[in-house]
Design an enzyme around this catalytic site. Structure first.
Site, mmCIF file in Angstrom:
data_model
loop_
_atom_site.group_PDB
_atom_site.id
_atom_site.type_symbol
_atom_site.label_atom_id
_atom_site.label_comp_id
_atom_site.label_asym_id
_atom_site.label_seq_id
_atom_site.Cartn_x
_atom_site.Cartn_y
_atom_site.Cartn_z
ATOM 1 N N ALA A 2 0.833 -1.207 0.000
ATOM 2 C CA ALA A 2 0.000 0.000 0.000
ATOM 3 C C ALA A 2 0.866 1.254 0.000
ATOM 4 C CB ALA A 2 -0.949 -0.012 1.191
ATOM 5 N N GLY A 5 2.059 1.663 -3.484
ATOM 6 C CA GLY A 5 0.924 2.018 -4.332
ATOM 7 C C GLY A 5 0.496 3.461 -4.139
ATOM 8 N N ASP A 6 0.560 3.940 -2.913
ATOM 9 C CA ASP A 6 0.226 5.333 -2.638
ATOM 10 C C ASP A 6 1.191 6.259 -3.374
ATOM 11 O OD1 ASP A 6 -1.227 7.429 -1.232
ATOM 12 O OD2 ASP A 6 0.594 7.676 -0.048
ATOM 13 N N ALA A 7 2.474 5.928 -3.358
ATOM 14 C CA ALA A 7 3.484 6.742 -4.050
ATOM 15 C C ALA A 7 3.270 6.697 -5.565
ATOM 16 C CB ALA A 7 4.883 6.260 -3.690
#
Length: 113
Positions: A2, A5-7
């Site tokens: 996560a 994925g956020d980056a």
């Protein structure tokens, strides 16, 4: 996953905004609006509603959502969980299947003006 994925999602949003003229403060606010948990949860909902996610991708979302915890005190716990699931899927696809990630991101970009 996560966290990665956020980056990746934030970088995608920044790259989208680089194509538009504007002041950096305005572009930053637009990116922040898209990387918030509720916006990520909405992006996931659009992908699910379109029936674009495979069973394996839905499993990644479920596993990420289940590991999310409660989220921030003032935030919506359900949106936070969905956003974490979305980020998990994005991070995994970035590492394992970038072409598939590109397809999903293109769909999201086409779906939102």
């Amino acid at each position: 996953m996560a966290w990665l994925g956020d980056a990746v999602w934030e970088l995608h949003q920044r790259l989208r905004r680089c194509r538009q003229p504007g002041r950096s403060a305005d572009l930053h606010r637009a990116v922040v609006a898209e990387v918030r948990a509720d916006a990520q949860a909405a992006a996931l909902s659009r992908l699910e509603a379109a029936g674009l996610l495979t069973e394996a991708e839905l499993d990644l979302v479920r596993r990420g959502r289940n590991r999310a915890g409660r989220g921030p005190r003032r935030g919506d716990a359900a949106a936070y969980g969905q956003a974490t699931g979305f980020e998990t899927m994005v991070g995994w696809l970035f590492l394992q299947n970038p072409s598939r990630l590109g397809q999903l991101l293109a769909h999201l970009e086409d779906a939102v003006p």
